[in-house]
Enzyme design. Structure first.
Site, short mmCIF file in Angstrom:
data_model
loop_
_atom_site.label_atom_id
_atom_site.label_comp_id
_atom_site.label_asym_id
_atom_site.label_seq_id
_atom_site.Cartn_x
_atom_site.Cartn_y
_atom_site.Cartn_z
N GLU A 38 1.23 -0.81 0.44
CA GLU A 38 0.13 0.34 -0.43
C GLU A 38 0.70 1.40 -0.08
OE1 GLU A 38 -2.40 -0.38 3.11
OE2 GLU A 38 -4.72 -1.24 1.79
N GLU A 73 -5.99 -8.15 -0.51
CA GLU A 73 -6.35 -8.80 0.87
C GLU A 73 -7.83 -7.83 1.01
OE1 GLU A 73 -4.24 -5.62 3.65
OE2 GLU A 73 -2.78 -6.39 3.12
C1 GLA Z 1 -4.59 -2.55 4.74
C2 GLA Z 1 -2.54 -3.22 5.42
C3 GLA Z 1 -2.24 -4.58 6.25
C4 GLA Z 1 -4.25 -4.28 7.64
C5 GLA Z 1 -4.86 -4.14 6.86
C6 GLA Z 1 -6.26 -3.45 8.36
O1 GLA Z 1 -4.85 -3.44 3.94
O2 GLA Z 1 -2.16 -3.48 3.70
O3 GLA Z 1 -1.43 -4.85 6.28
O4 GLA Z 1 -3.17 -3.32 8.40
O5 GLA Z 1 -5.27 -3.21 6.18
O6 GLA Z 1 -6.06 -4.65 8.54
#
Ligand code: GLA
Length: 588
Positions: free
Chosen positions: A157, A239
């Protein structure tokens, strides 16, 4: 040798392939839990396990690497392969993941020119040294070398943090230089700006997106981004959030199984690949929890990383498991997970005050102004001490640049507790002619996300100094508390007076090892060490009121459990439970 390719679809051994993955963080489970968890993952209809790789676990001290025990990522990956699963690895220097400092080791902060997540010489030289060791372990595990690893992530991210493409390219190049030859990907929020800032689409690095609902809309955003760049790639949600994490002093967050099912079904119907974040959450053992930041305040996450995931923290199935099996059209068979039971209540065998055992438990250092925590390990607690000459009248005292929580004692009396909004407030303290000033500071967990990763506030302890009246007070002694030195504590020094932080010891016999929960609802705030394993933080403020204990941390025969309590709450008994407990209210 098997073959994995990214074309307009994923191809495995020349056949179109959908990745149905679930996240399991080996470092958040005890090793004996890996196998039953991966078996359950397979039984759920998933074909791949995904894990982050936290830098601070593998290089806890600069130049000292650890890939054993809970940090044995190789063993975890080989176990997955043995069970017929594929693996996705996310070894980027930054992982987010509600993990201390997003995975960065605290020692990075000893360098004043450290700019994490940027293509700057200091930061990149540290990544380079780490990668040289890490990829010795990971490279042979790639599918191109006969292992189960399909692909690896470049950064996490990054589009929600910065836009330094040279940095992303440098990380990618370091991976290649160290022998990575499976496909690479980035993962970002599914909106155009985040995808643009965080991806390396023009360098042919697969773009994936993170989201937990509105599947069709989010996939359309991802598709639009790829099309605009002339790419025809498979759509993958890297995710898919099936639950969420929790912070102290807030309500527990749950996600309904029904909405999980609807949104996952939509994703599957659209033909996308996915990774369920999390399949089993696990625990933030030790001092490894992260913090969320809002404005100028950090909000630490709790020790449990249950995540309301497909399997709970202790491995027991959530109602979502059956929904997952229904969506993936596999038989509704429940996994055979190890049992969780309570142990009998135990009474304390010894108690000492922290101040009586400082030299045994802490590494001592003298300095002119107070030292920040990173001069020690950078985690947990530090006790600062000095003597102050007073005028037998109240005086103003102020901690300048302090994080994250400070208990101020004058002549062995607690005069102030400062946390979040009250940190650094001026306090009036009663001063005699000669005074002993002690300040216990806790690093409650560095932020794991957002701009404050670059803030000086991520250096913990007292950074500037302590002002009394109008002058900085010079001449300090401090102890960096290190619970790995617990065996050096002389429990005979025990003073019965309750004052300040205490250590209370419990000994109990165990004839059968199984997972259990320690009930902390009668404690104040602190950490618990069981046979040398730091179970993590507890806090009466809730919402969680128990600490999970995997069976690996127990011993057949005699066990030693030590409660480090920082408030003046009397600790006399420990109780166990076969299930987690939550607080009814969030008192401080
Ligand atoms: C983002 C991050 C993860 C985690 C999620 C929330 O997507 O990439 O590492 O922090 O949020 O759990």
């Amino acid at each position: 040798m098997e073959k994995f390719e990214v074309k307009s679809q994923f191809y495995l051994n020349n056949q179109p392939f959908k990745i149905y993955a679930g996240a399991v963080h080996y470092f958040r489970l005890a090793p004996s839990e890996w196998e039953p968890t991966l078996r359950a993952l397979k039984l759920s209809g998933l074909n791949t396990v995904e894990t982050y790789i936290p830098w601070n676990v593998h290089e806890p001290v600069e130049g000292q690497f650890n890939f054993t025990g809970q940090a044995d990522v190789r063993e975890f990956v080989l176990l997955a392969q043995k069970l017929g699963l594929y693996v996705i690895l996310r070894p980027s220097p930054y992982i987010c993941a509600e993990w201390e400092f997003g995975g960065f080791p605290a020692w990075l902060l000893r360098y004043s020119d450290m700019l994490v997540r940027s293509n700057t010489p200091r930061f990149m030289s540290k990544v380079k040294a780490y990668y040289a060791e890490l990829f010795k372990v990971l490279v042979p595990l790639q599918i191109t070398h006969g292992g189960p690893v399909l692909m690896m992530q470049v950064e996490n991210e990054y589009g929600s943090f910065g836009n330094d493409k040279a940095y992303l390219r440098a990380i990618k190049q370091l991976m290649l230089d160290n022998g990575v030859d499976v496909p690479l990907f980035t993962a970002d929020g599914s909106w155009q700006q985040a995808l643009a800032a965080g991806s390396l689409i023009d360098d042919d690095v697969l773009v994936t997106a993170n989201f937990g609902s509105h599947s069709a809309e989010n996939l359309a955003e991802l598709q639009q981004f790829m099309t605009a760049h002339g790419k025809q790639w498979p759509l993958m949600c890297m995710e898919f959030w099936d639950g969420w994490f929790n912070r102290w002093q807030e309500e527990i967050i749950k996600r309904a199984a029904s909405s999980f099912k609807t949104d996952l079904q939509e994703l599957v119907d659209a033909g996308a690949s996915f990774n369920l974040y999390m399949f089993r959450g696990g625990t933030n053992f030790g001092f490894y929890n992260g913090s969320s930041s809002r404005q100028a305040i950090d909000y630490p996450q709790v020790t449990s990383y249950d995540y309301d995931a497909i399997l709970h923290e202790d491995g027991q199935p959530n109602a979502k498991l059956a929904e997952l099996q229904a969506v993936l059209k596999v038989p509704a068979v429940m996994p055979d997970m190890p049992v969780v039971k309570a142990y009998p209540t135990t009474t304390a065998t010894a108690q000492v005050r922290l101040i009586d055992v400082l030299d045994e438990l802490g590494q001592v250092a003298d300095s002119v102004t107070p030292l920040p925590m990173e001069q020690g390990s950078g985690y947990g607690y530090q006790l600062y001490q000095t003597t102050v000459v007073g005028q037998e009248q109240p005086e103003k005292l102020k901690l300048v640049d302090v994080a994250d929580r400070a208990d101020i004692y004058v002549n062995q009396k607690l005069v102030a507790m400062q946390y979040q909004a009250s940190l650094g407030d001026e306090v009036e303290v009663p001063l005699a002619a000669q005074n002993q000033l002690q300040i216990l500071v806790e690093n409650t967990g560095r932020v794991n996300y957002g701009q404050r990763l670059l803030s000086p506030t991520q250096s913990k302890g007292i950074r500037t100094g302590v002002v009394i009246d109008r002058h900085l007070h010079f001449g300090w002694r401090q102890w960096f508390i290190d619970f790995s030195r617990l065996s050096q504590v002389d429990w005979q020094t025990s003073a019965t007076v309750q004052y300040g932080p205490t250590l209370t010891k419990f000994n109990f016999d165990c004839s059968e090892r199984h997972g259990t929960y320690l009930d902390c609802s009668q404690f104040g705030k602190g950490v618990v060490i069981l046979n040398g394993h730091n179970l993590g933080r507890y806090w009466r403020a809730g919402p969680t009121q128990t600490l999970y204990i995997p069976k690996d941390f127990l011993k057949l025969g005699q066990n030693e459990l030590v409660v480090f309590e920082t408030t003046e709450k009397a600790i006399t008994q420990v109780q166990f439970s076969d299930q987690p407990k939550e607080a009814d209210g969030c008192e401080n």
